[in-house]
Design an enzyme around this catalytic site. Structure first.
Site, PDB file in Angstrom:
ATOM      1  CD  GLU A  14      -0.827  -0.318   3.783  1.00  0.00           C
ATOM      2  OE1 GLU A  14      -0.826  -1.376   4.058  1.00  0.00           O
ATOM      3  OE2 GLU A  14      -1.273   0.525   4.621  1.00  0.00           O
ATOM      4  CE  LYS A  38       7.180   5.459   5.288  1.00  0.00           C
ATOM      5  NZ  LYS A  38       7.246   6.838   5.663  1.00  0.00           N
ATOM      6  CB  CYS A  97      25.552  45.780  -0.232  1.00  0.00           C
ATOM      7  SG  CYS A  97      26.909  44.580   0.039  1.00  0.00           S
ATOM      8  CB  CYS A 123      28.122  39.608   1.550  1.00  0.00           C
ATOM      9  SG  CYS A 123      27.672  41.388   1.580  1.00  0.00           S
ATOM     10  CB  CYS A 159      24.626  43.662   2.864  1.00  0.00           C
ATOM     11  SG  CYS A 159      23.913  42.459   1.339  1.00  0.00           S
TER      12      CYS A 159
END
Ligand code: IVH
Length: 700
Positions: free
Chosen positions: A126, A128, A420, A440, A446
Site C-alpha cells: 500500500e 506510504k 551591496c 558578503c 547589505c
C-alpha cells in the site's frame, strides 16, 4: 575534520567530536520536524546522518553518547498539549531502497518463521502516505482520545482537534469492533488543499508551510481547535494496537473492517503472493505517484497473516513483519537558463540555477540550488547547458550533472556582493582551511542580509509575529521603515519618520489588518530568552544552542553580562569558559557571540531592542534539589507517572536524564519488569531504587 571523512578513517578523537556533532544535528532536525513542522534537512540527509551516527557507534561502542540519537524515536511532545501515553508504542518502519532489500525482507520472514520454499507468504502492499501518524482510542465504539506519535511512547493529546476531521468517526458504525482498540493511521493534506492553504496564509502575511506534510502536522497541532477545523485535513486508517479482542485473521481483512466501521482506507492496497508481485505493485504505485492527489514517499509491505505478524514481533524501533520501500528521488532534464546569486542572512552567497520550468514528480520546478562555487566547478555547469535535476522529499531541487554542453562561457563566481557591492570572501578557519562559501562582508550595510535577518527575527522559531511574513518584511524594508529588528517595535513611529501615511491607509492594509498587525507585535513585547537569542541570528547560535544557554543561565542579563566580559577579556577568560564549558556548546558559538558583541551597531541594536522588550527568564531548574547534577536512568514500568513525566520532573530538579546505564550513571530508578539496565547498574555498582523510593527522595 570534514563530514566526508569515511567512518573507517576516523580517529577516536575525531569520532567523539563527530558523534557530538551528529547528536546535536539530529536533535535539532527532530525538533524542527516534530515540534516546529519546518524541516531543516531532507529525509535522505536525515537518514544519512542517523546511519553515519550508527556506523561510528558500531566502530567505537564505548563512545556512544548518553544522548545518542540511536536511543530516540523522533522528538518529545510539544509543550502546549497534554501528554498521552500510548497503550502500545507507535513505532517506525525499516526502509528498503532496492529490489534486493525487498527479497531480503521476504527471505528473513521465511527464515524466522521456518517456512518451506513451497509455503506461500502473502504480503500486502500500500502507499506510504507522507503525513503524520495518529492513534485513535475507541472504547465501546466511541472515540475517547486521539494522540500524535510524539517519541513513540508518549505523544500529544489532540482529541479535540482530531474530532474536527470528517474521516475520523465519533462512533464506529457496522459491527464486530472490539470493546477497546487504538486505530492508527495517517493524517494528511491533499496537494490541492495545501496549495490553497499556503496562498491564503501568504496573503494574510503568515508563514507558508514547506510541504503538505508540514501543513498537516501544523494544522493538527494547533492549540486553537477552530484553526484545525478550518484546515482541510484527512485521515487514512492502516494499523491498530491494544485491541481487547481479535477481530480479523489477516491485515487485509482488518483494514476492510476499518472501512465497515466508517474509516477511509487507501484504495490502492493489494495482496501479493510473491516478491515479483510485490515489486510489480511498487512500480504500479510509483507510476501513479505524480497523479495521486496526495504525497506519498514509498510503498509499505506488511505480512498478511496476523498470527505470523505476532510471531515475527519487533526489533528495536520497527516491526519485523513490515518494511517501507522508499521511492528514489525524482529526476528530470531541462535547460539551465542562468545562474543567479542569493545572499543569505549571514551573508553567504548561494548560486541558484534558474531553469526552464519542468515538472518533477508532479511539481513544477524552475529553480535549483548549486550550493557553492566548488560545486559549480565540480559539475562544470554553465548557463545554456542541459542539466539533470533531482527533487528529493521537500528540499530545494539540486543539479546533478550536465547532460549536454550548451557551448556557453564558463561561469565565474562574483567576488563582490551583487546586492551591496561589498567584497565577498572565502573565510579561512582556525585550521587554515578555506570555507566553501563565499560571504558578503557588508554585514548590516547589505540590504539583502538585513532583510534576511529581519525575516529570521520574526520567523516561527524566533519572535513568531503573526501577520509579519516575508512579503511584509520586504515591503517595510524597501519603504525604509524597517532598518533593524528594533524598528518593528516602533512601527507606527518608524512609518511616520519615513514620511509615509499611517499603515491603515496603505494599499492592502486597512483599519482592521493594520490594528491586527500592531496588536500581534505588541503581543510579542515579552519574549522567552531562547527565542530572543535565536532571533538575533548570530552565526552558530541557532535554536538548540540558544536553548542550552537559556537553560544554563536562566536570566538574560546574567547571560549577556558573561558574553560582554568574554568579549572584553577574550578566549580562556573565566567568562569565556563559563559559556564554552556548557555541555553541547563549542568555542565556535562562544566566539561568534563575542564577535557579535564587539560590533558597535550590534550593541546599539540590542540596547534598542531591550529598551522595548521584556526577556522572560527560563523556568528555573532547582539546583538545591537532592538530584541536581546527577545522571539518572529510568527503566521498567513506572506506575505513578508516565516515563516522560518522570523524566521532565527529574530535569526540572536539575538532574540529567539518560537512556542508558554507564559508569557515569549516578542513579537507576527501576520499576517492575526492569531487565538488562538493572543488571548492568548492579554490575557497575550504580545506586538503584524503586519508584516509591524515588518519590520519597524528591519529596513526593
Ligand atoms: S504501518 C508498526 N502503513 O510511516 C507499523 N505506516 O516510517 C505501523 N506511514 O510512523 C506503520 N503510510 O506514520 C504504515 N500505509 C502505511 C503508512 C505508514 C505512512 C508512516 C507512519 C509511520 C511511518 C514509518
Amino acid at each position: 575534520m570534514s563530514e566526508a571523512t569515511p567512518v573507517e578513517e576516523l580517529t577516536r578523537e575525531e569520532a567523539a567530536v563527530e558523534l557530538e556533532r551528529l547528536a546535536g544535528l539530529i536533535a535539532e532536525a527532530d525538533a524542527a520536524y516534530y515540534q516546529e513542522d519546518a524541516p531543516l534537512m531532507t529525509d535522505a540527509e536525515y537518514d544519512a546522518a542517523r546511519l553515519r551516527n550508527a556506523a561510528i557507534e558500531a566502530r567505537f561502542p564505548d563512545l556512544k553518547r548518553e544522548d545518542s540519537p540511536s536511543d530516540r524515536v523522533g522528538a518529545t511532545a510539544h509543550e502546549g498539549f497534554a501528554k498521552a501515553a500510548h497503550a502500545a508504542p507507535m513505532l517506525s518502519l525499516d526502509n528498503a531502497f532496492s529490489d534486493e532489500d525487498v527479497s531480503d525482507f521476504a527471505d528473513r520472514i521465511r527464515r524466522f518463521l521456518g517456512l518451506g520454499a513451497e509455503e506461500e507468504v502473502a504480503i500486502t502492499a500500500e502507499p506510504k502516505i507522507d503525513g503524520l501518524s495518529l492513534s485513535l482510542t475507541y472504547e465501546k465504539g466511541r472515540l475517547k482520545r486521539a494522540a500524535t506519535r510524539g517519541n513513540g511512547e508518549v505523544g500529544e493529546d489532540v482529541t479535540a482537534n482530531a474530532r474536527t476531521l470528517d474521516d475520523i468517526p465519533e462512533n464506529l458504525s457496522g459491527k464486530g469492533w472490539p470493546d477497546m482498540i487504538e486505530i492508527r493511521g495517517e493524517v494528511y493534506m491533499t496537494k490541492q488543499d495545501f496549495a490553497a492553504l499556503n496562498a491564503r496564509e501568504e496573503a494574510a502575511g503568515r508563514k507558508v508551510f514547506a510541504n503538505p506534510r508540514n501543513a498537516a502536522a501544523g494544522s493538527l497541532r494547533q492549540l486553537d481547535v477552530e484553526v484545525t477545523k478550518s484546515r482541510p485535513l484527512r485521515f487514512f486508517a492502516y494499523a491498530w494496537a491494544a485491541e481487547s479482542a481479535a477481530f480479523a485473521e489477516t491485515q487485509h481483512e482488518a483494514v476492510q473492517k476499518f472501512a465497515d466501521w466508517g474509516f477511509s482506507i487507501n484504495p490502492m492496497m493489494i495482496r501479493a503472493g510473491t516478491v515479483e508481485e510485490l515489486l510489480g505493485a511498487y512500480r504500479d504505485i510509483e507510476e501513479q505517484r505524480a497523479d495521486l492527489p496526495y504525497d506519498i514517499d514509498g510503498v509499505v509491505y506488511k505480512v498478511d497473516r496476523l498470527d505470523w505478524q505476532q510471531r515475527l514481533g519487533f526489533v528495536s524501533r520497527a516491526p519485523r513483519w513490515a518494511i517501507a520501500h522508499k521511492f528514489p528521488a525524482e529526476k528530470a532534464t531541462t535547460e539551465l537558463l542562468n545562474i543567479e546569486i542569493q545572499v543569505g542572512r549571514t551573508g553567504s552567497l548561494t548560486p541558484v540555477a534558474r531553469l526552464q520550468p519542468v515538472t518533477v514528480g508532479g511539481v513544477v520546478v524552475s529553480n535549483a540550488t548549486l550550493h557553492n562555487e566548488d560545486e559549480i566547478a565540480r559539475l562544470g555547469v554553465k548557463p545554456g547547458d542541459t542539466v539533470e535535476i533531482q527533487r528529493a522529499g521537500d528540499v530545494i531541487p539540486q543539479v546533478l550533472r550536465v547532460v549536454k554542453d550548451g557551448g556557453g562561457k564558463p561561469w565565474q563566481m562574483p567576488h563582490q556582493c551583487p546586492i551591496c557591492g561589498s567584497d565577498a570572501v572565502r573565510e579561512i578557519d582556525a585550521k587554515g582551511e578555506e570555507d566553501v562559501r563565499r560571504r558578503c562582508t557588508g554585514g548590516l550595510v547589505c540590504p539583502a542580509q538585513a532583510v534576511e535577518r529581519l525575516k529570521h527575527f520574526v520567523s516561527r522559531k524566533a519572535l513568531d509575529i503573526d501577520g509579519l511574513g516575508a512579503k511584509q518584511i520586504q515591503l517595510f524594508h524597501e519603504k525604509g521603515v524597517l532598518k533593524g529588528p528594533q524598528d518593528i517595535f516602533r512601527l507606527a513611529d518608524a512609518i511616520e519618520a519615513a514620511g509615509l501615511p499611517p499603515l491603515e491607509e496603505w494599499e492592502g492594509f486597512g483599519k482592521v489588518s493594520a490594528k491586527k498587525l500592531l496588536d500581534a507585535i505588541d503581543a510579542r513585547r515579552t519574549v522567552p530568552f531562547a527565542r530572543f537569542l535565536n532571533g538575533l541570528g548570530i552565526r552558530h547560535v541557532g535554536q538548540t544552542t540558544s536553548q542550552l544557554f537559556a537553560r544554563t543561565f536562566l536570566k538574560w542579563d546574567v547571560f549577556w553580562a558573561n558574553v560582554v566580559s568574554a568579549a572584553e577579556e577574550g578566549e580562556s577568560s573565566e567568562a569565556w569558559e563559563a559559556l564554552a564549558g556548557i555541555d553541547g556548546i563549542g568555542a565556535t558559538a562562544v566566539n561568534a557571540l563575542c564577535d557579535f558583541e564587539r560590533e558597535v551597531h550590534n550593541r546599539e541594536m540590542l540596547e534598542a531592542l531591550l529598551s522595548k522588550l521584556t526577556i522572560q527568564d527560563e523556568a528555573k531548574a532547582a539546583s538545591d534539589s537532592p538530584v541536581a547534577g546527577k545522571t539518572i536512568v529510568f527503566t521498567g514500568t513506572l506506575e505513578r507517572m508516565t516515563r516522560d513525566e518522570a523524566k521532565a520532573r527529574a530535569s526540572a530538579l536539575g538532574a540529567k536524564v539518560s537512556g542508558s546505564v554507564s559508569a557515569k550513571t549516578d542513579l537507576l530508578v527501576a520499576g517492575p519488569g526492569a531487565g538488562s539496565k538493572l543488571k548492568k547498574a548492579q554490575d557497575l555498582g550504580v545506586q538503584t531504587m524503586t519508584e516509591d523510593e524515588w518519590f520519597d527522595l524528591i519529596g513526593g
